[in-house]
Write an enzyme that holds these catalytic residues in place. Structure first.
Site, short mmCIF file in Angstrom:
data_model
loop_
_atom_site.label_atom_id
_atom_site.label_comp_id
_atom_site.label_asym_id
_atom_site.label_seq_id
_atom_site.Cartn_x
_atom_site.Cartn_y
_atom_site.Cartn_z
N ASP A 82 -12.36 12.81 -58.89
CA ASP A 82 -13.45 13.79 -58.98
C ASP A 82 -12.89 15.19 -58.82
O ASP A 82 -11.84 15.39 -58.21
CB ASP A 82 -14.52 13.53 -57.91
N SER A 83 -13.63 16.15 -59.36
CA SER A 83 -13.24 17.56 -59.23
C SER A 83 -13.28 18.00 -57.76
O SER A 83 -12.67 18.99 -57.39
CB SER A 83 -14.21 18.43 -60.03
N CYS B 24 -16.24 12.44 -62.12
CA CYS B 24 -16.79 13.78 -62.33
C CYS B 24 -17.44 13.88 -63.71
O CYS B 24 -16.79 13.59 -64.73
CB CYS B 24 -15.65 14.78 -62.22
N GLU C 123 -23.65 20.91 -50.88
CA GLU C 123 -22.44 20.90 -50.06
C GLU C 123 -22.64 21.63 -48.73
O GLU C 123 -21.96 21.35 -47.75
CB GLU C 123 -21.25 21.50 -50.83
N CYS D 150 -24.60 14.71 -62.52
CA CYS D 150 -23.63 15.37 -61.64
C CYS D 150 -23.43 14.49 -60.41
O CYS D 150 -24.41 13.90 -59.92
CB CYS D 150 -24.16 16.75 -61.24
N HIS E 140 -23.21 15.15 -57.44
CA HIS E 140 -23.92 15.56 -56.22
C HIS E 140 -25.41 15.23 -56.21
O HIS E 140 -26.02 15.19 -55.15
CB HIS E 140 -23.80 17.08 -56.06
#
Ligand code: DGL
Length: 271
Positions: free
Chosen positions: A7-8, A70, A154, A186, A188
């Site tokens: 993942d990024s 990602c 985050e 995404c 997240h």
């Protein structure tokens, strides 16, 4: 040999968590490129170069199969990696992304008004509409970049009133259009799925990725026994990050929840 998850940043740990729930027996190497995160506002060239380095690292660390968790890297870099880089540099390895399994989950129940949210780079790439239209050519597909969601998540500000207001602003058009499917494109967004769910009617399908990716990986391994046979099954996991800044543990914890025990520590690598 192992399964690599890239993942990024650290959001991909949420995908790893769901994969571990379903396939705990395999050995995994996770790489989060948190030194360079976020990828979402970067150019295709840069995303491709970063992704290539991550793939090289995972291959050097004995990964037979790699999942690019990602969306941004999957949407922007994966095709070139699969079509050019791997055949040339690592012909015996396989790299898969998250777009295809997510799209498979989308089209399982049809859908005619489908919306996609993701980073700037994911939306600009058109990867989701391109893949969805291969199976549902008549579907109306709407897209919107939602770049402020990653930093808010985050920061752990999921329950903040501002998050709700922002979601309403971002999703207004989709709510008005009464879409039947919303793709959370995404790593997240699974963390705010409930907030998003509450804005839509009950019959709107919200497609979150963790489960879909894990299920598709399971059936992929069933279909590709030549790969599955090569995978070691000691239930081990090695976790790597590219930066150990002040916040990385806190952010990792957001995505891992209580899934990891004390024996799981991160190692720092430079790629
Ligand atoms: N992992 C990215 C994605 O799924 C989000 C974070 C970033 O922009 O790097 O698109």
């Amino acid at each position: 040999m192992k399964i690599g998850i890239f993942d990024s940043g650290l959001g991909g740990l949420a995908i790893l968590k769901d994969i571990l729930k379903l396939l705990p027996q395999y050995d995994y190497v996770f790489l989060g490129d948190n030194a360079r995160t976020p990828y979402g506002g970067r150019s295709p060239y840069v995303i491709y170069e970063f992704t290539k380095r991550a793939i090289d690292f995972l291959i050097d660390n004995d990964c037979r199969l790699i999942i690019v968790a990602c969306n941004t890297a999957s949407a922007v870099a994966l095709r070139k990696i699969q079509q050019r880089y791997l055949p040339d540099k690592h012909p015996a390895k396989k790299v898969l992304g998250v777009i295809r399994p997510t799209v498979e989950a989308v089209v399982e129940n049809g859908g005619s008004h489908i919306a996609v949210i993701g980073t700037y780079a994911t939306i600009r790439s058109n990867a989701f509409p391109r893949e969805i239209r291969k199976i549902l050519p008549a579907a109306k597909i709407y897209q919107k970049p939602t770049p402020l969601l990653v930093p808010i998540i985050e920061e752990g500000e999921i329950d903040w009133i501002g998050t709700n207001l922002l979601l309403k602003r971002y999703l207004k058009r989709f709510i008005e259009k009464n879409i039947d499917t919303l793709v959370l494109g995404c790593t997240h967004y699974g963390l705010i799925q409930e907030k998003i769910r509450a804005l839509f009617q009950e019959n709107t399908r919200i497609i979150s990725q963790g489960n879909a990716v894990a299920e598709k990986l399971k059936s992929y391994l069933k279909q590709h026994s030549e790969i599955e046979k090569q995978l070691s099954q000691k239930g081990k996991r090695n976790l790597y990050v590219t930066d150990m800044n002040q916040r990385y543990r806190k952010v990792a914890q957001l995505f891992l929840k209580n899934h990891f025990g004390n024996r799981d520590t991160f190692s720092l690598i430079r790629i």
